[in-house]
Scaffold this active site. Structure first.
Site: not given
Ligand code: PPE
Length: 304
Positions: A158
């Site tokens: 991330k």
């Molecule tokens: N793909 C991406 C690219 C992504 O950033 C997230 C989380 C996910 C999938 C889902 O992952 P998880 O949260 O582990 O289920 N994105 C984070 C950031 C959002 C933001 O706007 O800042 C979040 O959901 O916290």
């Protein structure tokens, strides 16, 4: 605007919200090499609990490892600091944002002579795509921007800089009248949203993108377990954008977005244009679990 809380954990100590500052020549601010997490805490009958905190901290550590940053704190220290951040701010439900960044020192593309900083902030953050979106679904657009390919950015980390790609897609979606973007991978298959994983439902079977080229979503993983718990079949398979168009239901899964139904993609109505029955069941189970109402999933909760 972010809803301010009281204190932010910064490199081992709590500072006042307004004092949590960095220098303008902070390395990450220029070159984007930093890693972060997004975590949520929910109110349960036994007090506030952070959802799957262990998985988020492990992913943060792995993200740092992938991009070669040495976090100057241990897993246990990061776990405790996160819980303490929620506690000290007195937040019943919140979003938590740990950030590992390359601090002030040298400028130029070799980052490893600079110190690594860590911050953990928490604040109240409601439904990411709106309360209305959670209930009635949102409109998504297939982005004209390709998802960061696997050997261009590190998709399992991330990384701050990777989110330029997400922001280009998000701006395009919002500015053309949609709520969110769905990005395709370099081969043209569906990958993920700008900040969410994606699921489709056809004939009662759930399908989601394989992990090859996307972030290892913790909500995605939770949805798969919840679906199995509810006796739904789930497959991890590549699929194309047109399969989304003809799906019975489509939804996003992410920490910020939680479980958000998608009822329209590129102007095509998905299913009957409303939150579908499978999405509804998964969403209800998800909100019950995060709020501590389902015994089998208590292990996912870290009480503050
Ligand atoms: N793909 C991406 C690219 C992504 O950033 C997230 C989380 C996910 C999938 C889902 O992952 P998880 O949260 O582990 O289920 N994105 C984070 C950031 C959002 C933001 O706007 O800042 C979040 O959901 O916290």
């Amino acid at each position: 605007m972010i809803e301010k809380a009281r204190k932010i954990w910064l490199n081992g100590e709590f500072v006042e919200w307004g004092e949590a500052r960095v220098h303008v020549l902070t390395h990450t601010l220029h070159y984007g090499l930093g890693v972060f997490e997004g975590i949520r805490a929910y109110k349960t009958q036994k007090g506030t609990a952070v959802f799957r905190l262990d998985e988020h901290i492990k992913r943060l550590i792995n993200s740092a490892k992938i991009v070669n940053l040495k976090i100057p704190f241990t897993y246990d220290e990061l776990m405790e600091a996160t819980l303490e951040t929620v506690r000290i701010n007195g937040l019943e439900e919140c979003y938590i944002r740990p950030l590992v960044y390359v601090d002030y020192g040298e400028i130029g593309l070799y980052p490893l002579n600079n110190p690594v900083g860590v911050a953990i902030a928490a604040w109240s953050w409601g439904a990411y795509l709106g309360e209305e979106g959670l209930k009635n679904g949102i409109k998504a657009k297939i982005s004209s921007f390709t998802r960061n390919p696997v050997n261009v950015a590190m998709t399992k980390a991330k990384v701050c800089g990777s989110y330029v790609n997400s922001q280009l897609a998000k701006m395009e979606a919002i500015d053309t009248g949609y709520d969110e973007a769905i990005l395709l991978d370099a081969e043209g298959y569906v990958s993920e949203g700008s900040g969410e994983c994606i699921f489709l439902v056809r004939n009662g079977i759930l399908k989601t993108t394989p992990l090859t080229s996307i972030l290892e979503g913790i909500t995605r993983n939770s949805v798969m377990d919840i679906a199995k718990h509810l006796w739904y079949k789930v497959t991890e398979e590549r699929f194309s954008r047109d399969e989304l168009y003809i799906a019975d239901e489509v939804f996003f899964a992410g920490t910020a977005a939680e479980i958000t139904p998608i009822v329209n993609i590129d102007g095509r109505t998905i299913g009957n244009g409303k939150r579908g029955p499978v999405t509804t069941k998964i969403q209800e189970a998800f909100f019950d679990i995060v709020r501590g109402k389902v015994k089998e999933f208590e292990g996912w909760l870290f009480y503050v």
